[in-house]
Design a protein around this motif. Sequence first.
Motif, PDB file in Angstrom:
ATOM      1  N   SER A 328      33.850  -7.527 -14.132  1.00 23.42           N
ATOM      2  CA  SER A 328      32.721  -7.303 -14.235  1.00 23.42           C
ATOM      3  C   SER A 328      32.346  -7.076 -12.985  1.00 23.42           C
ATOM      4  CB  SER A 328      31.621  -8.398 -14.694  1.00 23.42           C
ATOM      5  OG  SER A 328      32.058  -8.758 -15.984  1.00 23.42           O
ATOM      6  N   TYR A 329      33.919  -7.497 -12.360  1.00 27.68           N
ATOM      7  CA  TYR A 329      33.491  -7.658 -10.343  1.00 27.68           C
ATOM      8  C   TYR A 329      33.633  -6.151 -10.155  1.00 27.68           C
ATOM      9  CZ  TYR A 329      33.122  -9.939  -6.280  1.00 27.68           C
ATOM     10  OH  TYR A 329      32.745 -10.492  -4.899  1.00 27.68           O
ATOM     11  N   CYS A 330      34.468  -5.457 -10.414  1.00 29.01           N
ATOM     12  CA  CYS A 330      34.700  -4.276 -10.025  1.00 29.01           C
ATOM     13  C   CYS A 330      33.674  -3.621 -10.191  1.00 29.01           C
ATOM     14  CB  CYS A 330      35.908  -4.126 -11.378  1.00 29.01           C
ATOM     15  SG  CYS A 330      37.588  -4.343 -11.057  1.00 29.01           S
ATOM     16  N   ILE A 331      33.002  -3.871 -10.784  1.00 27.43           N
ATOM     17  CA  ILE A 331      31.321  -2.644 -11.206  1.00 27.43           C
ATOM     18  C   ILE A 331      30.651  -3.005 -10.611  1.00 27.43           C
ATOM     19  CG2 ILE A 331      29.318  -2.030 -12.182  1.00 27.43           C
ATOM     20  CD1 ILE A 331      30.892  -2.434 -14.950  1.00 27.43           C
ATOM     21  N   TYR A 332      30.609  -4.567  -9.952  1.00 28.19           N
ATOM     22  CA  TYR A 332      30.013  -4.857  -8.159  1.00 28.19           C
ATOM     23  C   TYR A 332      30.757  -4.549  -7.666  1.00 28.19           C
ATOM     24  CZ  TYR A 332      28.218  -8.555  -5.029  1.00 28.19           C
ATOM     25  OH  TYR A 332      27.405  -9.154  -3.899  1.00 28.19           O
ATOM     26  N   VAL A 333      31.898  -4.066  -7.098  1.00 22.03           N
ATOM     27  CA  VAL A 333      32.099  -3.875  -6.143  1.00 22.03           C
ATOM     28  C   VAL A 333      31.936  -2.129  -5.330  1.00 22.03           C
ATOM     29  CG1 VAL A 333      34.459  -3.072  -4.895  1.00 22.03           C
ATOM     30  CG2 VAL A 333      34.284  -5.336  -5.837  1.00 22.03           C
ATOM     31  N   LEU A 334      31.321  -1.719  -6.654  1.00 24.06           N
ATOM     32  CA  LEU A 334      31.154  -0.535  -6.329  1.00 24.06           C
ATOM     33  C   LEU A 334      30.093  -0.526  -5.646  1.00 24.06           C
ATOM     34  CD1 LEU A 334      30.992   2.945  -6.980  1.00 24.06           C
ATOM     35  CD2 LEU A 334      30.186   2.115  -9.449  1.00 24.06           C
ATOM     36  N   LEU A 335      28.698  -1.012  -6.626  1.00 24.81           N
ATOM     37  CA  LEU A 335      27.339  -0.941  -5.803  1.00 24.81           C
ATOM     38  C   LEU A 335      27.582  -1.966  -4.473  1.00 24.81           C
ATOM     39  CD1 LEU A 335      25.507  -2.531  -8.606  1.00 24.81           C
ATOM     40  CD2 LEU A 335      25.343  -0.391  -7.673  1.00 24.81           C
ATOM     41  N   LEU A 336      28.611  -2.842  -3.911  1.00 22.73           N
ATOM     42  CA  LEU A 336      28.694  -3.531  -2.800  1.00 22.73           C
ATOM     43  C   LEU A 336      28.365  -2.373  -2.104  1.00 22.73           C
ATOM     44  CD1 LEU A 336      28.999  -6.267  -2.192  1.00 22.73           C
ATOM     45  CD2 LEU A 336      31.336  -6.764  -1.899  1.00 22.73           C
ATOM     46  N   ALA A 337      30.124  -1.606  -2.396  1.00 24.06           N
ATOM     47  CA  ALA A 337      30.205  -0.596  -1.211  1.00 24.06           C
ATOM     48  C   ALA A 337      29.219   0.457  -0.446  1.00 24.06           C
ATOM     49  CB  ALA A 337      31.987   0.370  -2.298  1.00 24.06           C
ATOM     50  N   ILE A 338      28.691   1.323  -1.641  1.00 20.24           N
ATOM     51  CA  ILE A 338      27.220   1.804  -1.135  1.00 20.24           C
ATOM     52  C   ILE A 338      26.830   1.000  -0.730  1.00 20.24           C
ATOM     53  CG2 ILE A 338      25.548   3.358  -2.232  1.00 20.24           C
ATOM     54  CD1 ILE A 338      27.587   4.193  -5.004  1.00 20.24           C
ATOM     55  N   ASN A 339      26.575  -0.528  -0.631  1.00 26.93           N
ATOM     56  CA  ASN A 339      25.143  -0.791  -0.301  1.00 26.93           C
ATOM     57  C   ASN A 339      25.188  -1.509   1.266  1.00 26.93           C
ATOM     58  OD1 ASN A 339      22.915  -2.913  -0.354  1.00 26.93           O
ATOM     59  ND2 ASN A 339      24.154  -4.364   0.512  1.00 26.93           N
ATOM     60  N   GLY A 340      26.648  -1.154   1.313  1.00 25.02           N
ATOM     61  CA  GLY A 340      27.254  -2.218   2.345  1.00 25.02           C
ATOM     62  C   GLY A 340      27.256  -0.571   3.889  1.00 25.02           C
ATOM     63  N   VAL A 341      26.945   0.712   3.322  1.00 25.30           N
ATOM     64  CA  VAL A 341      26.546   1.463   4.009  1.00 25.30           C
ATOM     65  C   VAL A 341      25.466   1.938   4.574  1.00 25.30           C
ATOM     66  CG1 VAL A 341      26.560   4.101   4.047  1.00 25.30           C
ATOM     67  CG2 VAL A 341      28.741   2.546   3.585  1.00 25.30           C
ATOM     68  N   THR A 342      24.899   1.671   3.007  1.00 20.24           N
ATOM     69  CA  THR A 342      23.183   2.517   3.379  1.00 20.24           C
ATOM     70  C   THR A 342      22.104   1.308   3.944  1.00 20.24           C
ATOM     71  OG1 THR A 342      22.792   1.032   1.382  1.00 20.24           O
ATOM     72  CG2 THR A 342      23.240   3.776   1.270  1.00 20.24           C
ATOM     73  N   GLU A 343      22.618  -0.409   4.341  1.00 18.97           N
ATOM     74  CA  GLU A 343      22.041  -1.023   4.314  1.00 18.97           C
ATOM     75  C   GLU A 343      22.632  -1.397   6.486  1.00 18.97           C
ATOM     76  OE1 GLU A 343      22.374  -5.152   3.093  1.00 18.97           O
ATOM     77  OE2 GLU A 343      20.580  -4.472   2.011  1.00 18.97           O
ATOM     78  N   CYS A 344      23.816  -0.543   7.017  1.00 20.92           N
ATOM     79  CA  CYS A 344      24.073  -0.767   8.308  1.00 20.92           C
ATOM     80  C   CYS A 344      23.477   0.849   9.009  1.00 20.92           C
ATOM     81  CB  CYS A 344      25.832  -0.558   8.090  1.00 20.92           C
ATOM     82  SG  CYS A 344      26.900   1.178   8.767  1.00 20.92           S
ATOM     83  N   PHE A 345      22.958   1.019   8.083  1.00 17.35           N
ATOM     84  CA  PHE A 345      22.403   2.255   8.366  1.00 17.35           C
ATOM     85  C   PHE A 345      20.454   1.908   9.079  1.00 17.35           C
ATOM     86  CE2 PHE A 345      19.211   6.361   8.317  1.00 17.35           C
ATOM     87  CZ  PHE A 345      19.627   6.677   9.924  1.00 17.35           C
ATOM     88  N   THR A 346      20.560   1.408   7.893  1.00 22.17           N
ATOM     89  CA  THR A 346      18.231   1.043   7.277  1.00 22.17           C
ATOM     90  C   THR A 346      18.601  -0.117   8.473  1.00 22.17           C
ATOM     91  OG1 THR A 346      19.380   1.294   5.358  1.00 22.17           O
ATOM     92  CG2 THR A 346      17.329   0.128   5.918  1.00 22.17           C
ATOM     93  N   PHE A 347      19.642  -1.208   8.706  1.00 21.52           N
ATOM     94  CA  PHE A 347      19.647  -2.081   9.893  1.00 21.52           C
ATOM     95  C   PHE A 347      19.549  -1.445  11.010  1.00 21.52           C
ATOM     96  CE2 PHE A 347      20.595  -4.721   6.380  1.00 21.52           C
ATOM     97  CZ  PHE A 347      19.232  -5.341   5.458  1.00 21.52           C
ATOM     98  N   ALA A 348      20.642  -0.217  11.548  1.00 17.02           N
ATOM     99  CA  ALA A 348      20.148   0.129  13.202  1.00 17.02           C
ATOM    100  C   ALA A 348      18.740   0.726  13.555  1.00 17.02           C
ATOM    101  CB  ALA A 348      22.095   1.151  13.069  1.00 17.02           C
ATOM    102  N   ALA A 349      18.329   1.014  11.819  1.00 20.90           N
ATOM    103  CA  ALA A 349      17.175   2.905  12.422  1.00 20.90           C
ATOM    104  C   ALA A 349      15.919   1.899  12.192  1.00 20.90           C
ATOM    105  CB  ALA A 349      17.679   3.431  11.315  1.00 20.90           C
ATOM    106  N   MET A 350      15.874   0.561  11.835  1.00 21.41           N
ATOM    107  CA  MET A 350      14.781   0.199  11.782  1.00 21.41           C
ATOM    108  C   MET A 350      14.291  -0.500  12.286  1.00 21.41           C
ATOM    109  SD  MET A 350      14.654  -2.290   7.929  1.00 21.41           S
ATOM    110  CE  MET A 350      14.030  -1.470   6.232  1.00 21.41           C
ATOM    111  N   SER A 351      12.695  -0.422  12.413  1.00 26.59           N
ATOM    112  CA  SER A 351      12.149  -0.801  14.136  1.00 26.59           C
ATOM    113  C   SER A 351      11.799  -2.599  13.639  1.00 26.59           C
ATOM    114  CB  SER A 351      10.741   0.211  14.154  1.00 26.59           C
ATOM    115  OG  SER A 351       9.839   0.011  13.007  1.00 26.59           O
ATOM    116  N   LYS A 352      11.237  -2.584  14.684  1.00 26.49           N
ATOM    117  CA  LYS A 352      10.657  -4.642  14.392  1.00 26.49           C
ATOM    118  C   LYS A 352       9.475  -4.393  13.844  1.00 26.49           C
ATOM    119  CE  LYS A 352       8.898  -8.535  16.585  1.00 26.49           C
ATOM    120  NZ  LYS A 352       7.547  -8.398  15.465  1.00 26.49           N
ATOM    121  N   GLU A 353       8.859  -3.794  13.263  1.00 29.45           N
ATOM    122  CA  GLU A 353       7.520  -3.048  12.369  1.00 29.45           C
ATOM    123  C   GLU A 353       8.163  -3.491  10.960  1.00 29.45           C
ATOM    124  OE1 GLU A 353       6.954  -2.553  15.251  1.00 29.45           O
ATOM    125  OE2 GLU A 353       6.227  -3.592  16.116  1.00 29.45           O
ATOM    126  N   GLU A 354       9.367  -2.232  11.342  1.00 27.10           N
ATOM    127  CA  GLU A 354      10.247  -2.348   9.610  1.00 27.10           C
ATOM    128  C   GLU A 354      10.995  -3.683   8.791  1.00 27.10           C
ATOM    129  OE1 GLU A 354      10.205   2.684   9.917  1.00 27.10           O
ATOM    130  OE2 GLU A 354      11.703   1.363  10.724  1.00 27.10           O
TER     131      GLU A 354
END
Length: 495
Positions: A328-354
């Motif tokens: 089950s964790y192997c499925i979670y790792v797939l989601l974890l990998a994608i989320n790590g990349v998307t959030e590293c961009f999102t948190f770097a690009a968001m303004s304080k209000e966002e």
Amino acid sequence: MGSQEVLGQAARLASSGLLMQVLFRLITFVLNAFILRFLSKEIVGVVNVRLTLLYSTTIFLAREAFRRACLSGDTQRDWSQTLNLLWLTVPLGVFWSLFLGWIWLQLLEVPDPNIVPYYGTGVVLFGLSAVVELLGEPFWVLAQAHMFVKLKVVAESLSVILKSILTAFLVLWLPHWGLYIFSLAQAFVNWKEAKLTWSFFKQSFLKQILTEGERYVMTFLNVLNFGDQGVYDIVNNLGSLVARLIFQPVEESFYIFFAKVLEREKDAKLQKQEDVAVAAMVLEFLLKLALLAGLTITVFGFAYSQLALDIYGGVMLSSGSGPVLLRSYCIYVLLLAINGVTECFTFAAMSKEEVDRYNFTMLALSFSFLVLSYILTYWCGSVGFILANCFNMAIRITQSLFFIHCYYRGSPYRPLAGLRLSPVLLGVFALSGGITSVSEVFLCCEQGWPARLAHIVVGAFCLGMTLGTVCLTETKLIYFLKTQLGMSRLIDKMA
């Protein structure tokens, strides 16, 4: 500093961190496998769930928001003000250590001292070790911001190895010490930044609930006994090994890249288009890399979970719920990998209000995640935690993908194309999954070591076939990796 130079430094940080962490984590992996054979699963459960949660919560609440805020922007700044802000992590750590330590000692169930001795001492020393680690936080941020790769990776990895070595010796020589073993090893202002820090603190608090949610449910609601908690945490650590080795260095390094190249308070159309284009290209290839790595782990992890657990921890892990948890964790790792990349961009690009608006979504998600964890665990046992984590991660990915889509909507760049794979490659993944599953049925894991080795050979052949197909179908990604790794080595020689 140009975007290409920042990209080269980020690639250098990620690749160097990856290579050195693989070496150091391999040593730690062997030491931990040795330790497991000398301790009860109850002690492992208390240390890896209860006490580690105390330590990680203290560290996270005291420093995570400061890290994100102080790593945003260019390195050309008044670092004396930034360092003054960073030193606030120490008194914050003392406060959280005392407050959470009181909860751990007075409000939570105390383990049977005959089974898990020295629990109170363990709480005190784990809290103290968190405060000691925070003393080095200003220097860690300086090393990360200026991309002092070797200093950062060596310092972090050596501390992990020394702790594992000390634990192994104490387990071998003084096993009756119980929690003393782990406790001793564990022990051994800019106003604009301050406002951004407060926004990230609120976000970090919610992210901590989502990251460590299952441990909070286990700790405060007692849905699993200490033995089951121990098995779950061992499987969780084993399953997340690749995530810590590969995904975390990439996420940390390229968060810095995106934060330096993009300006938080400006729309993509109002920024330097060269920087926006480079950021889009890097994001697309990182998404592709994360998807491929996650799919590989998911496909091959299903057929090799039981074998991996048997080699790592013996019958204690390979029998019972262990293999189901790891699959089950192997499925979670797939989601974890994608989320790590998307959030590293999102948190770097968001303004304080966002960031503040995003916090409201995280609040609702945190509550629903905790409720879902409790319900699914009541129905499905410990695997319910992983299912709840998958739900949580899928929602977070959706949020980040929506932000990325809106961010680049008015531009010609489409970085989300990195989530598309060729039908041929998807077919090879499916074929490899089918072959290795059949191999597991006939060769693993009751047939002895010759059959196990044959099962490993089958997996190696399928993995080679899959990687070969990746090289043939994803030529742009391969070129990007070659050029950026080559750039990182060139910069490393010049430094």
